[in-house]
Design a protein around this motif. Structure first.
Motif, short mmCIF file in Angstrom:
data_model
loop_
_atom_site.label_atom_id
_atom_site.label_comp_id
_atom_site.label_asym_id
_atom_site.label_seq_id
_atom_site.Cartn_x
_atom_site.Cartn_y
_atom_site.Cartn_z
N GLU A 199 40.71 50.65 42.04
CA GLU A 199 39.71 49.53 42.27
C GLU A 199 39.56 48.94 40.87
O GLU A 199 39.21 49.23 39.93
CB GLU A 199 38.42 49.97 42.89
CG GLU A 199 38.59 50.66 44.25
CD GLU A 199 39.00 49.54 45.34
OE1 GLU A 199 38.97 48.46 45.09
OE2 GLU A 199 39.16 50.03 46.46
N LEU A 200 39.92 47.45 40.84
CA LEU A 200 39.79 46.87 39.93
C LEU A 200 38.67 45.65 40.04
O LEU A 200 38.62 45.07 41.07
CB LEU A 200 41.18 45.99 39.18
CG LEU A 200 42.26 46.98 39.10
CD1 LEU A 200 43.63 45.91 38.81
CD2 LEU A 200 41.82 47.84 37.84
N ALA A 201 37.62 45.76 39.30
CA ALA A 201 36.44 44.66 39.54
C ALA A 201 36.93 43.07 39.65
O ALA A 201 36.58 42.61 40.57
CB ALA A 201 35.54 44.74 38.37
N TYR A 202 37.59 42.75 38.96
CA TYR A 202 38.18 41.21 39.14
C TYR A 202 38.96 40.91 40.36
O TYR A 202 38.78 39.81 40.92
CB TYR A 202 39.03 40.60 37.97
CG TYR A 202 39.95 41.53 37.39
CD1 TYR A 202 41.38 41.58 38.04
CD2 TYR A 202 39.95 42.45 36.42
CE1 TYR A 202 42.57 42.22 37.59
CE2 TYR A 202 41.11 43.45 35.82
CZ TYR A 202 42.53 43.23 36.55
OH TYR A 202 43.39 43.72 35.97
N ARG A 203 39.69 42.07 40.85
CA ARG A 203 40.16 41.80 42.14
C ARG A 203 39.17 41.77 43.22
O ARG A 203 39.07 40.64 44.18
CB ARG A 203 41.33 43.12 42.44
CG ARG A 203 42.01 42.56 44.05
CD ARG A 203 42.88 43.75 44.00
NE ARG A 203 42.27 44.89 44.80
CZ ARG A 203 42.09 45.00 46.00
NH1 ARG A 203 42.50 44.17 47.01
NH2 ARG A 203 41.39 46.30 46.55
N MET A 204 38.27 42.88 43.27
CA MET A 204 37.13 42.57 44.14
C MET A 204 36.15 41.53 44.06
O MET A 204 35.59 40.91 45.01
CB MET A 204 36.33 44.04 44.04
CG MET A 204 37.30 45.30 44.41
SD MET A 204 37.94 45.44 45.70
CE MET A 204 36.63 45.56 46.90
N ALA A 205 36.04 41.12 43.00
CA ALA A 205 35.23 39.81 42.74
C ALA A 205 35.94 38.47 43.50
O ALA A 205 34.97 37.54 43.82
CB ALA A 205 35.05 39.56 41.23
N PHE A 206 37.05 38.51 43.67
CA PHE A 206 37.60 37.32 44.34
C PHE A 206 37.26 37.21 45.79
O PHE A 206 36.78 36.13 46.32
CB PHE A 206 39.18 37.29 44.36
CG PHE A 206 39.90 36.48 42.99
CD1 PHE A 206 39.88 35.35 42.98
CD2 PHE A 206 39.98 37.39 42.04
CE1 PHE A 206 40.53 34.66 41.97
CE2 PHE A 206 40.53 36.61 40.94
CZ PHE A 206 40.54 35.28 40.80
#
Length: 522
Positions: A199-206
């Motif tokens: 889980e990568l924070a910047y992917r989930m942020a999108f």
């Protein structure tokens, strides 16, 4: 959506909440209440907003005027009438820009191609078209797809197949397209699609940005603006998500600028680079001088192009569009294929007949030239996009008063919403079997794809703002579908609820849970 944020903000909302609760049980979906307009009906149907809009449009002949609360500036006209869509998007295109309201709603997208109008939009579109049509970029994206299928998709599917565990195919597709889009745009592979599914924070942020933008569509502007000011609710989530995304994007831009400066600074020199180095961010840096020359005399635009924010907006728009449109389309397509065994069988037969493919124990990856022969698969993709367009709605605003082909009068500064989702469910447009998944409707007697006007099949929009990435979308979808179907058998997990989530993209709310097994023979 948490409408109880209203209590924290707006005292009159207590009355509104009462009407909302009462309307759930007793009120017609199109009741126009005093003061609050039709908003209670809209919010009580929000979990199933696309079907709700479709039913309202069916009852209204394809065009409907929505009345919002008197204080909220939420009135708009929604349509799925192909003639209206053609008129708005093509014939009288100049009178229906995105407008400033659209830019406010899609604030995180900055001044990129998806939110801009007039000369700014033309400049962005020209730049994007020159980049994605470039032969080096096409070769680069073919290699990146091959790499991501062999090094990302196959290992993950092999892992879950061997363990016999469930996997969310929507999550797999989102990881695949995020990795691939970041590689094409930034020259950086986040490796989200790996066996451990990090889980990568910047992917989930999108994803959080998309949900927050949708939230802005269904509540009065004053509500989300107060939430933004107080830093609470959906706006707090949006603010945190944008901090994460911007930190990621500006870091990538900084690294690329340093690399660009140390290697080459002239466009001619960039063109001499290896094909492997042709990612869009570097190409955009090389073309900034040309864009600056075109904008000479426009000080505001010139300053914008010279700034890092210009590159940030380009990167954000590319990634947001590229990662979600394809993954959403793939999710719905796979659900339709694996729940229609006859369609799956025909796709496999088409692969076998055209390629003389045979099972030899190795993974099979099909070439670009081979994919072009798959007419039935192309038809299945069109049919899935007809029923479940990745972008379910689009909107414009009128500059001058106007009258649509349907006879509806449009005042100046009227918001006009086009429901791409609803058009696919209209019998008047697609016939009595419009709700059925029938790829055959796209195939002519001669065996080719039937041409359908883009104002009728509007998954890729129509008119001057039609999607430039249509060919890329079909290539990516065909690549992934053939790779999975030929090598694996996929089955939906029983009891997995299937319906759209509340977002500006048509994702599945609960994902697509499946079991995967190696295909022993075709």
């Amino acid at each position: 959506m948490a409408i109880f944020y209203y209590i924290e903000i707006f005292l009159p909302s207590l009355c509104f909440l009462f009407l909302f609760h009462w309307s759930w049980k007793r009120v017609s979906a199109i009741t126009n209440w005093p003061i609050v307009g039709m908003l209670p009906g809209l919010l009580c149907k929000a979990p199933n907003i696309h079907e709700y809009a479709t039913q309202v449009l069916k009852q209204s002949g394809g065009t409907f005027e929505f009345k919002g609360p008197w204080f909220a500036n939420m009135d708009f006209l929604v349509t799925c009438d192909p003639m209206n869509v053609r008129y708005i998007s093509s014939k009288n295109f100049a009178n229906y820009p995105k407008g400033p309201e659209y830019k406010k709603l899609f604030e995180p997208f900055g001044d990129g191609v998806l939110t801009s109008d007039s000369d700014s939009w033309k400049s962005f579109r020209k730049l994007i078209q020159s980049l994605i049509k470039h032969r080096k970029f096409q070769l680069f994206q073919e290699r990146s797809m091959r790499h991501k299928v062999s090094q990302g998709l196959f290992p993950v599917l092999e892992h879950v197949s061997r363990l016999g565990t469930e996997v969310d195919l929507q999550d797999v597709f989102q990881r695949f397209t995020f990795d691939n889009t970041c590689l094409l745009v930034l020259g950086f592979d986040p490796n989200c699609l790996s066996v451990d599914l990090p889980e990568l924070a910047y992917r989930m942020a999108f994803d959080e940005v998309e949900e927050a933008v949708f939230y802005r569509h269904i509540v009065p502007e004053i509500i989300w603006k107060i939430q933004k000011w107080l830093d609470i609710g959906e706006e707090k989530k949006l603010s945190r998500a944008m901090e994460i995304i911007d930190r990621f994007l500006y870091q990538c831009i900084s690294l690329k600028q340093e690399e660009f400066r140390t290697q080459r600074t002239q466009i001619e020199q960039v063109d001499q680079k290896k094909d492997e180095d042709f990612e869009l961010l570097t190409a955009c840096m090389a073309q900034k001088e040309e864009a600056e020359m075109e904008m000479e005399g426009n000080e505001k635009m010139d300053a914008y192009i010279k700034s890092d924010r210009y590159l940030r907006d380009i990167a954000f728009n590319f990634i947001a569009a590229g990662k979600d449109t394809v993954s959403a389309a793939l999710t719905w397509l796979f659900w339709l294929i694996i729940t229609h065994p006859s369609v799956e069988k025909r796709i496999l037969e088409e692969i076998k007949v055209n390629f003389q493919a045979r099972e030899d124990g190795n993974w099979r990856f099909f070439e670009v030239e081979e994919l072009g022969k798959l007419v039935y698969l192309h038809a299945a993709i069109c049919e899935a996009l007809r029923l479940y367009p990745s972008v379910p709605f689009n909107h414009r605003v009128s500059i001058q008063p106007d009258t649509l082909p349907s006879g509806h009068h449009i005042d100046a500064n009227t918001k006009v919403m086009v429901s791409l989702y609803s058009m696919g469910s209209m019998e008047e447009v697609w016939g009595h079997d419009c709700l059925e998944f029938k790829p055959e409707r796209w195939i002519s007697e001669q065996g080719g794809i039937i041409h359908v006007p883009s104002h009728k099949f509007i998954a890729f929009n129509t008119g001057p703002r039609s999607c430039l990435g249509q060919d890329l979308t079909f290539f990516q979808m065909k690549t992934i579908v053939t790779a999975i179907l030929w090598n694996y058998h996929v089955q939906v997990v029983e009891g997995n609820p299937i319906f759209p989530c509340l977002s500006v993209m048509l994702h599945m709310k609960h994902g697509l849970k499946v079991r995967v097994s190696k295909r022993s023979g075709v």
